[in-house]
Design an enzyme around this catalytic site. Sequence first.
Site, PDB file in Angstrom:
ATOM      1  N   ASP A 170     102.351 130.069  -7.067  1.00  0.00           N
ATOM      2  CA  ASP A 170     103.763 129.764  -7.314  1.00  0.00           C
ATOM      3  C   ASP A 170     104.214 130.490  -8.573  1.00  0.00           C
ATOM      4  OD1 ASP A 170     106.204 128.556  -7.187  1.00  0.00           O
ATOM      5  OD2 ASP A 170     105.512 126.582  -7.767  1.00  0.00           O
TER       6      ASP A 170
ATOM      7  N   ASP B  57     114.660 126.073 -10.485  1.00  0.00           N
ATOM      8  CA  ASP B  57     113.313 125.575 -10.778  1.00  0.00           C
ATOM      9  C   ASP B  57     112.430 126.797 -11.034  1.00  0.00           C
ATOM     10  OD1 ASP B  57     111.187 124.005 -11.232  1.00  0.00           O
ATOM     11  OD2 ASP B  57     110.767 123.547  -9.138  1.00  0.00           O
TER      12      ASP B  57
ATOM     13  N   ASP C 182     108.935 114.456 -19.158  1.00  0.00           N
ATOM     14  CA  ASP C 182     109.572 115.529 -19.945  1.00  0.00           C
ATOM     15  C   ASP C 182     110.332 114.909 -21.113  1.00  0.00           C
ATOM     16  OD1 ASP C 182     108.748 117.212 -17.916  1.00  0.00           O
ATOM     17  OD2 ASP C 182     110.725 117.302 -16.957  1.00  0.00           O
TER      18      ASP C 182
ATOM     19  N   HIS D 167     108.488 128.140  -2.457  1.00  0.00           N
ATOM     20  CA  HIS D 167     107.516 127.427  -1.633  1.00  0.00           C
ATOM     21  C   HIS D 167     107.488 127.923  -0.191  1.00  0.00           C
ATOM     22  CE1 HIS D 167     107.629 123.824  -4.669  1.00  0.00           C
ATOM     23  NE2 HIS D 167     107.277 124.973  -5.220  1.00  0.00           N
TER      24      HIS D 167
HETATM   25  C1  GCO Z   1     106.232 123.186  -8.520  1.00  0.00           C
HETATM   26  C2  GCO Z   1     107.385 122.309  -8.123  1.00  0.00           C
HETATM   27  C3  GCO Z   1     107.896 121.484  -9.241  1.00  0.00           C
HETATM   28  C4  GCO Z   1     108.869 120.432  -8.764  1.00  0.00           C
HETATM   29  C5  GCO Z   1     109.197 119.512  -9.865  1.00  0.00           C
HETATM   30  C6  GCO Z   1     110.207 118.488  -9.476  1.00  0.00           C
HETATM   31  O1  GCO Z   1     105.819 123.920  -7.674  1.00  0.00           O
HETATM   32  O2  GCO Z   1     105.795 123.137  -9.668  1.00  0.00           O
HETATM   33  O3  GCO Z   1     108.364 123.151  -7.630  1.00  0.00           O
HETATM   34  O4  GCO Z   1     108.488 122.283 -10.216  1.00  0.00           O
HETATM   35  O5  GCO Z   1     110.047 121.003  -8.276  1.00  0.00           O
HETATM   36  O6  GCO Z   1     108.038 118.889 -10.261  1.00  0.00           O
HETATM   37  O7  GCO Z   1     109.648 117.585  -8.626  1.00  0.00           O
HETATM   38 MN    MN Z   2     110.415 122.811  -7.293  1.00  0.00          MN
HETATM   39 MN    MN Z   3     107.581 125.341  -7.334  1.00  0.00          MN
END
Ligand code: GCO
Ligand code: MN
Ligand code: MN
Length: 387
Positions: A254, A286, A56, A219
């Site tokens: 997701d 996130d 990033d 998740h």
């Molecule tokens: C996803 C994950 C990622 C991780 C991130 C940090 O499902 O994309 O949640 O967003 O959290 O890569 O390791």
């Molecule tokens: Mn994540």
């Molecule tokens: Mn995620």
Amino acid sequence: MYEPRPEHKFTFGLWTVGNVGRDPFGDAVRERLDPVYVVHKLAELGVYGVNLHDEDLIPRGTPPAERDRIVHRFKKALEETGLKVPMVTANLFSDPAFKDGALTSPDPWVRAYALRKSLETMDLGAELGAEIYVVWPGREGAEVEATGKVRKVWGWMREALDFMAAYAEDQGYPYRFALEPKPNEPRGDIYFATVGSFLAFIQTLARPERFGLNPEFAHETMSGLNFVHAVAQVLEAGKLFHIDLNDQRMNRFDQDLRFGSENLKAAFFLVDLLEHSGYEGPRHFDAHALRTEDEEGVWAFAKGCMRTYLILKERAQAFREDPEVRDLLAAYYREDPEAVAYLGPYSRERAEALKRAEFPLEAMRKRGYDLERLDQLVVEYLLGVRG
Ligand code: GCO
Ligand code: MN
Ligand code: MN
């Protein structure tokens, strides 16, 4: 009152507010934001810190001199704003080399490359003052079972994590490693699918005290599991090292939705749990703005995550202080000393007493627990008509 301040410990990833809105069917809809600009914007919003993947900040293939220039410029922005970098993580999913796994690729060159990338990310994070290192095994999975790789991946993963923890120790880095489970996506199935899976795996590592969890709302929800229960177990084990807050509908890809935008009740009980747990780590979002949004929508999204969290915190506190709630809970947990005497650690006397005990079976079977009233009060607090 709902104004975010650094002491609330809200954090965002460069990849979250910086998300350009690409999806498997559509191109980017927003431009890449300069990380320095993101730092200044987040600071204006009252955010505590910004997290990042190595890539990033430093695009893949950046020559060393350019890398140092980028890091220097970024650190200057951190100094100017007071923003922290609590967490870093290696991107072990974008590079085509990782298509069949990174730390658990069948190709030892790929495993070694992923490990080297992890060590370099730890070096970068140490320069930025990070103390949490997240491992998200997004590519550590499979679509094809016939390889039998499922028998080997646990050993490869253990070797890699032990290597990383030993490296941290050797370098004097303070990292605590936060492992992030996910059931699928981008792989058909990911090996470390749930919170419970990683909690058990940690106990097989050489330095289990260095390892904990980074559970994510989306998740566990994708798996149809109860995120609040998962986090409670992680807390009870002393393993909540980091948390990924967002929202998600069950049985979907997701979605990384704005915190609290979908499952309000679960978000309410999550905030209730976190705020009473003594957890002092970052509240990391996130998530990312919907693909329909321009840059203004991105900042509205970020503000919304934090504002909802703070509203829920206030709502949960008011709920807990409501005398009717207190009375209902006092009745719910009422303890008859006669019954309590039969419980506790084993002794031969207690076992014998238990066998002789006379149970008030009629009353036990007839008891109502008054949960309809209690739950209706939750709904009324959430709807804002009470408290
Ligand atoms: C996803 C994950 C990622 C991780 C991130 C940090 O499902 O994309 O949640 O967003 O959290 O890569 O390791
Ligand atoms: Mn994540
Ligand atoms: Mn995620």
